[in-house]
Design a protein around this motif. Sequence first.
Motif, PDB file in Angstrom:
ATOM      1  N   GLN A 247      14.984  21.966  -7.096  1.00 33.46           N
ATOM      2  CA  GLN A 247      14.438  21.020  -7.664  1.00 33.46           C
ATOM      3  C   GLN A 247      12.861  21.044  -7.695  1.00 33.46           C
ATOM      4  N   SER A 248      12.056  20.059  -8.324  1.00 32.43           N
ATOM      5  CA  SER A 248      10.809  19.947  -8.285  1.00 32.43           C
ATOM      6  C   SER A 248      10.629  18.634  -7.547  1.00 32.43           C
ATOM      7  N   ARG A 249       9.413  18.584  -6.678  1.00 35.80           N
ATOM      8  CA  ARG A 249       9.014  17.106  -6.189  1.00 35.80           C
ATOM      9  C   ARG A 249       7.419  16.973  -6.005  1.00 35.80           C
ATOM     10  N   VAL A 250       7.239  15.823  -6.440  1.00 35.46           N
ATOM     11  CA  VAL A 250       5.847  15.283  -6.306  1.00 35.46           C
ATOM     12  C   VAL A 250       5.494  14.159  -5.352  1.00 35.46           C
ATOM     13  N   LEU A 251       4.426  14.269  -4.636  1.00 36.89           N
ATOM     14  CA  LEU A 251       4.357  13.057  -3.651  1.00 36.89           C
ATOM     15  C   LEU A 251       2.696  13.023  -3.422  1.00 36.89           C
ATOM     16  N   VAL A 252       2.338  11.761  -3.336  1.00 35.44           N
ATOM     17  CA  VAL A 252       0.884  11.655  -3.122  1.00 35.44           C
ATOM     18  C   VAL A 252       0.821  10.658  -1.789  1.00 35.44           C
ATOM     19  N   LEU A 253       0.330  11.609  -0.601  1.00 38.25           N
ATOM     20  CA  LEU A 253       0.067  10.595   0.691  1.00 38.25           C
ATOM     21  C   LEU A 253      -1.349  10.091   0.490  1.00 38.25           C
ATOM     22  N   ARG A 254      -1.273   8.546   0.611  1.00 41.22           N
ATOM     23  CA  ARG A 254      -2.295   7.706   0.568  1.00 41.22           C
ATOM     24  C   ARG A 254      -2.714   6.910   1.906  1.00 41.22           C
ATOM     25  N   GLY A 255      -3.753   6.846   2.115  1.00 42.48           N
ATOM     26  CA  GLY A 255      -4.201   6.272   3.370  1.00 42.48           C
ATOM     27  C   GLY A 255      -5.741   6.404   3.643  1.00 42.48           C
ATOM     28  N   GLU A 256      -6.359   5.532   4.484  1.00 47.18           N
ATOM     29  CA  GLU A 256      -7.634   5.750   4.575  1.00 47.18           C
ATOM     30  C   GLU A 256      -8.104   6.880   5.424  1.00 47.18           C
ATOM     31  N   ALA A 257      -9.462   7.285   5.161  1.00 47.77           N
ATOM     32  CA  ALA A 257      -9.800   8.391   6.019  1.00 47.77           C
ATOM     33  C   ALA A 257      -9.625   8.486   7.374  1.00 47.77           C
ATOM     34  N   GLY A 258      -9.159   9.534   7.817  1.00 45.54           N
ATOM     35  CA  GLY A 258      -8.700   9.378   9.541  1.00 45.54           C
ATOM     36  C   GLY A 258      -7.230   9.105   9.751  1.00 45.54           C
ATOM     37  N   THR A 259      -6.542   8.780   8.919  1.00 45.60           N
ATOM     38  CA  THR A 259      -5.130   8.530   9.207  1.00 45.60           C
ATOM     39  C   THR A 259      -4.139   9.562   9.464  1.00 45.60           C
ATOM     40  N   GLY A 260      -4.471  10.803   8.894  1.00 47.28           N
ATOM     41  CA  GLY A 260      -3.678  11.969   9.345  1.00 47.28           C
ATOM     42  C   GLY A 260      -3.118  12.624   7.989  1.00 47.28           C
TER      43      GLY A 260
ATOM     44  N   VAL B 243       0.395   6.116   4.340  1.00 42.83           N
ATOM     45  CA  VAL B 243       0.060   6.808   5.600  1.00 42.83           C
ATOM     46  C   VAL B 243      -0.910   5.852   6.331  1.00 42.83           C
ATOM     47  N   GLU B 244      -0.297   5.031   7.382  1.00 48.72           N
ATOM     48  CA  GLU B 244      -1.123   3.901   8.082  1.00 48.72           C
ATOM     49  C   GLU B 244      -1.380   4.409   9.510  1.00 48.72           C
ATOM     50  N   GLY B 245      -2.086   3.344  10.072  1.00 50.04           N
ATOM     51  CA  GLY B 245      -2.548   3.776  11.483  1.00 50.04           C
ATOM     52  C   GLY B 245      -1.210   3.753  12.372  1.00 50.04           C
ATOM     53  N   LEU B 246      -1.497   4.416  13.561  1.00 51.17           N
ATOM     54  CA  LEU B 246      -0.323   4.593  14.479  1.00 51.17           C
ATOM     55  C   LEU B 246      -0.067   3.128  15.087  1.00 51.17           C
ATOM     56  N   SER B 247       1.220   3.105  15.640  1.00 49.59           N
ATOM     57  CA  SER B 247       1.590   1.847  16.453  1.00 49.59           C
ATOM     58  C   SER B 247       0.823   1.801  17.606  1.00 49.59           C
ATOM     59  N   ASP B 248       0.724   0.793  18.197  1.00 53.76           N
ATOM     60  CA  ASP B 248      -0.136   0.606  19.400  1.00 53.76           C
ATOM     61  C   ASP B 248       0.269   1.355  20.571  1.00 53.76           C
ATOM     62  N   ALA B 249       1.618   1.725  20.579  1.00 54.89           N
ATOM     63  CA  ALA B 249       1.938   2.478  21.822  1.00 54.89           C
ATOM     64  C   ALA B 249       1.463   4.111  21.495  1.00 54.89           C
ATOM     65  N   ASP B 250       1.794   4.544  20.316  1.00 54.73           N
ATOM     66  CA  ASP B 250       1.315   5.954  20.082  1.00 54.73           C
ATOM     67  C   ASP B 250      -0.100   5.949  20.017  1.00 54.73           C
TER      68      ASP B 250
END
Length: 361
Positions: free
Chosen positions: A26-39, A182-189
Amino acid sequence: METLLRGRRREQEELDRLLRDVRAGQSRVLVLRGEAGTGKTALLEYLAETAAGERVARAAGVESETEIAYSGLQQLCAPLLPYLDRLPEPQRQALATGFGLAGGDPPDTLIVGLAVLGLFAEAGAEQPLVCVVDDAQWLDRMSEVILTFVARRLDAESVALVFGARSPGHEQILGGLPELLVEGLSDADARALLDSVLPDRVDARVRDRIVAETRGNPLALLELPRDLSPAELAFGFGGSGPAPLAGRVEDEFGRRIAALPGETRTVLLTAAVEPVGDVPLLWRALDRLGVGMHAAGPAETAGLVEIGTRVRFRHPLVRSAAWRSAPRAELRRVHAALADVTDPAQEPDRRAWHRAHAAVG
């Protein structure tokens, strides 16, 4: 060896599924979105590492190069050009003209799009193809248009097209394609990551304040506490308001760059302005500038850049900080050196671009 990214199991599992689908035809397309530095970059590295047994093509948008048409697309397609002869003549000619490999009038956008789609399909027919494009918000407009066109038409070519794009502020880039936020990490992480870089034991309330102010942003957690004492950390990073973290992290990188020797700053600036990561070209330009290879050492020791077979910055914000903080006269000098060592036959557009930026007025 599998890369362990703290707090990113959900994202890694999604990328693993994507790779399984591509390997299954198959073919797949994905855009990872998030602020600078989220990983986003770390996740794209994870994908490229996991796909090491497949064909991987990579590109990255660079803010200073957004005005060079097809520059991002050429970077991505360069390793696939051996398949160019398999395309129909109009598509082959359009792509060769767009990439500066042949003369002629500006190519039709539709034909260029079909040519790139065909190039991906030909490569994927022999071996699954994984295309990784970081910092898509800095792609030149023509590359963004063509890659969006191709992404919407991939079906069963064994091709993955995965982007990293900064958000908020660039939502119109690659609009309508499948996304993963792609958001910030949980508080524990976030606390665990912060503990891994703190110089000494820090009061729990200070640690919680830092986590709150960085909103779990991994890059901010790793970079902003650097070189600060527990007493200095107690004052936080300037409040937990809505101001973008990217500016504060870039300022921190700028502070570290400013502390380097002058020749080392020239190395970083030249590498920042030369977006392809061509190491021989970098050394030739630095030789023109009277800077030896040894000058790169302090920047590598500081963890800002790696110079091996290619130039790799610690983060795109390091490149941005090096470029933005340079005096205009020094920037023109670096562009002039890069123009002098860029092959006018192989890279006429890029050479002309460097010469233009080396000019006054």
